[in-house]
Design a protein around this motif. Sequence first.
Motif, short mmCIF file in Angstrom:
data_model
loop_
_atom_site.label_atom_id
_atom_site.label_comp_id
_atom_site.label_asym_id
_atom_site.label_seq_id
_atom_site.Cartn_x
_atom_site.Cartn_y
_atom_site.Cartn_z
N PRO A 177 64.82 -18.17 -56.80
CA PRO A 177 65.28 -17.67 -58.10
C PRO A 177 64.45 -16.49 -58.60
O PRO A 177 63.22 -16.47 -58.42
CB PRO A 177 65.10 -18.87 -59.03
CG PRO A 177 64.51 -19.97 -58.24
CD PRO A 177 64.26 -19.51 -56.86
N ILE A 178 65.14 -15.52 -59.20
CA ILE A 178 64.47 -14.39 -59.89
C ILE A 178 64.48 -14.70 -61.39
O ILE A 178 63.53 -14.49 -62.10
CB ILE A 178 65.23 -13.07 -59.64
CG1 ILE A 178 65.30 -12.74 -58.15
CG2 ILE A 178 64.66 -11.91 -60.45
CD1 ILE A 178 64.02 -12.24 -57.54
N ASN A 179 65.61 -15.20 -61.86
CA ASN A 179 65.75 -15.67 -63.24
C ASN A 179 66.90 -16.69 -63.25
O ASN A 179 67.34 -17.14 -62.18
CB ASN A 179 65.97 -14.51 -64.22
CG ASN A 179 67.16 -13.64 -63.82
OD1 ASN A 179 68.20 -14.17 -63.40
ND2 ASN A 179 67.02 -12.34 -63.93
N ASN A 180 67.42 -17.02 -64.44
CA ASN A 180 68.48 -18.04 -64.52
C ASN A 180 69.77 -17.65 -63.81
O ASN A 180 70.56 -18.51 -63.43
CB ASN A 180 68.85 -18.29 -66.00
CG ASN A 180 67.74 -19.03 -66.68
OD1 ASN A 180 66.88 -19.61 -66.02
ND2 ASN A 180 67.75 -18.98 -68.01
N GLU A 181 69.98 -16.35 -63.68
CA GLU A 181 71.27 -15.88 -63.14
C GLU A 181 71.19 -15.34 -61.72
O GLU A 181 72.17 -15.33 -61.00
CB GLU A 181 71.78 -14.72 -64.01
CG GLU A 181 72.14 -15.08 -65.43
CD GLU A 181 72.60 -13.86 -66.18
OE1 GLU A 181 72.04 -12.77 -65.97
OE2 GLU A 181 73.54 -14.02 -66.98
N VAL A 182 70.02 -14.82 -61.36
CA VAL A 182 69.92 -14.07 -60.11
C VAL A 182 68.95 -14.75 -59.14
O VAL A 182 67.89 -15.23 -59.55
CB VAL A 182 69.46 -12.61 -60.39
CG1 VAL A 182 69.33 -11.82 -59.08
CG2 VAL A 182 70.43 -11.92 -61.33
N VAL A 183 69.35 -14.79 -57.86
CA VAL A 183 68.45 -15.28 -56.81
C VAL A 183 68.28 -14.19 -55.76
O VAL A 183 69.17 -13.36 -55.57
CB VAL A 183 68.98 -16.58 -56.14
CG1 VAL A 183 69.09 -17.73 -57.12
CG2 VAL A 183 70.33 -16.34 -55.46
N LYS A 184 67.12 -14.20 -55.10
CA LYS A 184 66.89 -13.24 -54.01
C LYS A 184 67.12 -13.98 -52.71
O LYS A 184 66.58 -15.07 -52.50
CB LYS A 184 65.47 -12.68 -54.10
CG LYS A 184 65.22 -11.54 -53.16
CD LYS A 184 63.92 -10.82 -53.52
CE LYS A 184 63.76 -9.53 -52.72
NZ LYS A 184 63.54 -9.76 -51.30
N GLN A 241 67.46 -4.45 -45.90
CA GLN A 241 67.76 -4.33 -47.34
C GLN A 241 67.72 -5.69 -48.02
O GLN A 241 67.96 -6.70 -47.38
CB GLN A 241 69.18 -3.76 -47.54
CG GLN A 241 69.34 -2.34 -47.07
CD GLN A 241 70.71 -1.79 -47.41
OE1 GLN A 241 71.56 -2.47 -47.99
NE2 GLN A 241 70.93 -0.54 -47.05
N SER A 242 67.46 -5.66 -49.33
CA SER A 242 67.50 -6.91 -50.09
C SER A 242 68.95 -7.24 -50.45
O SER A 242 69.79 -6.34 -50.59
CB SER A 242 66.74 -6.76 -51.41
OG SER A 242 65.41 -6.43 -51.15
N ILE A 243 69.20 -8.53 -50.58
CA ILE A 243 70.51 -9.00 -51.07
C ILE A 243 70.24 -10.01 -52.18
O ILE A 243 69.30 -10.81 -52.08
CB ILE A 243 71.34 -9.66 -49.93
CG1 ILE A 243 71.60 -8.65 -48.80
CG2 ILE A 243 72.65 -10.23 -50.47
CD1 ILE A 243 72.35 -9.21 -47.60
N PHE A 244 71.06 -9.97 -53.21
CA PHE A 244 70.88 -10.90 -54.33
C PHE A 244 72.13 -11.76 -54.49
O PHE A 244 73.24 -11.35 -54.16
CB PHE A 244 70.61 -10.12 -55.62
CG PHE A 244 69.30 -9.37 -55.57
CD1 PHE A 244 68.11 -9.99 -55.94
CD2 PHE A 244 69.26 -8.05 -55.10
CE1 PHE A 244 66.91 -9.31 -55.86
CE2 PHE A 244 68.05 -7.37 -55.01
CZ PHE A 244 66.88 -8.00 -55.40
N GLY A 245 71.91 -12.97 -55.00
CA GLY A 245 73.02 -13.84 -55.36
C GLY A 245 73.12 -13.86 -56.88
O GLY A 245 72.09 -13.86 -57.57
#
Length: 287
Positions: A177-184, A241-245
């Motif tokens: 998790p990066i925050n409540n909405e986004v994950v790496k 590259q990075s990908i986010f969920g």
Amino acid sequence: MKIKKAVFPVAGLGTRFLPATKAMAKEMLPVVDKPIIQYAVEEAFSAGIEQIVFITARGKIALINHFDRSFELEHNLKIKGKHELLKEIKKLVPKTGTIIHTRQNEPLGLGHAIWCARDIVGNEPFAVLLADDLIKSDVPVLSQMMKKFTKLQSSIVAVMEVEKHQTEQYGILDAVPINNEVVKVNALIEKPAPEKAPSNLAIIGRYILTPEIFNYLGKNKKGAGGEIQLTDAMHSLLKTQSIFGYKFKGERFDCGDKAGFQMANLAFAMEREDIKNKLLKYIKTLG
Ligand code: UTP
């Protein structure tokens, strides 16, 4: 960088929905009174998409016709004085040149279908919408994702939590998790068995992808189910590259599944003042 193009793969066989899909694209099945593809196209336009790219197949011409003029119908509506309907039908047709379509000659998988758009998309980030994932939300999911893309400038997939036993129906993320909405994302695995799934975060049919994905899709490597999988190409993209969920806000219906499709019809019909009461009255009789 602005996302201008959205790819709609609509070349799948739709075997879960046979016999309805024998001669008709599942994306043309109506939820209440609109084919499911129309919901997704409207979502894309409202998110600021300028060009729609359909990846179609033999027998799916009705889908292309749906977004074109129908002079005979327009003429008939006009002489019968059905002006509201006429307006609605005309509104459906985007400015000429906005819709592009190409064919996937063989249903080799979602990854292969997207690869078919490589020359049309070119060297810019783009969106992918799987219309059979119909999402009811206040803010269209693609708009939610565009906002995230402005900050992240990397590929983003829409995700939702599923029951552990359902992981083998989805692409699943291994992510932090990066925050409540986004994950790496650390890894993406297509349809893992529940005991092998790294999480219960499932990929849903909305993506923003950087053009480098075509390098990996072009390798034509087969994955789960013998198909060329987008999930596998995205996993390879992680090397560079990075990908986010992104945990979208909204309720998702799997319209490729018979039960999911009926639920979508109920949910959308209950929001219609002209239908809701009749439907409720009938449901009560089912006891
Ligand atoms: P699905 O996994 O739902 O496959 O594809 P499907 O063939 O449509 O349906 P089932 O599982 O046999 O019932 C997800 C999306 O990818 C597209 C489909 O049209 C759908 O929008 N797709 C899939 C293609 O365009 N080409 C393919 O070769 C496979």
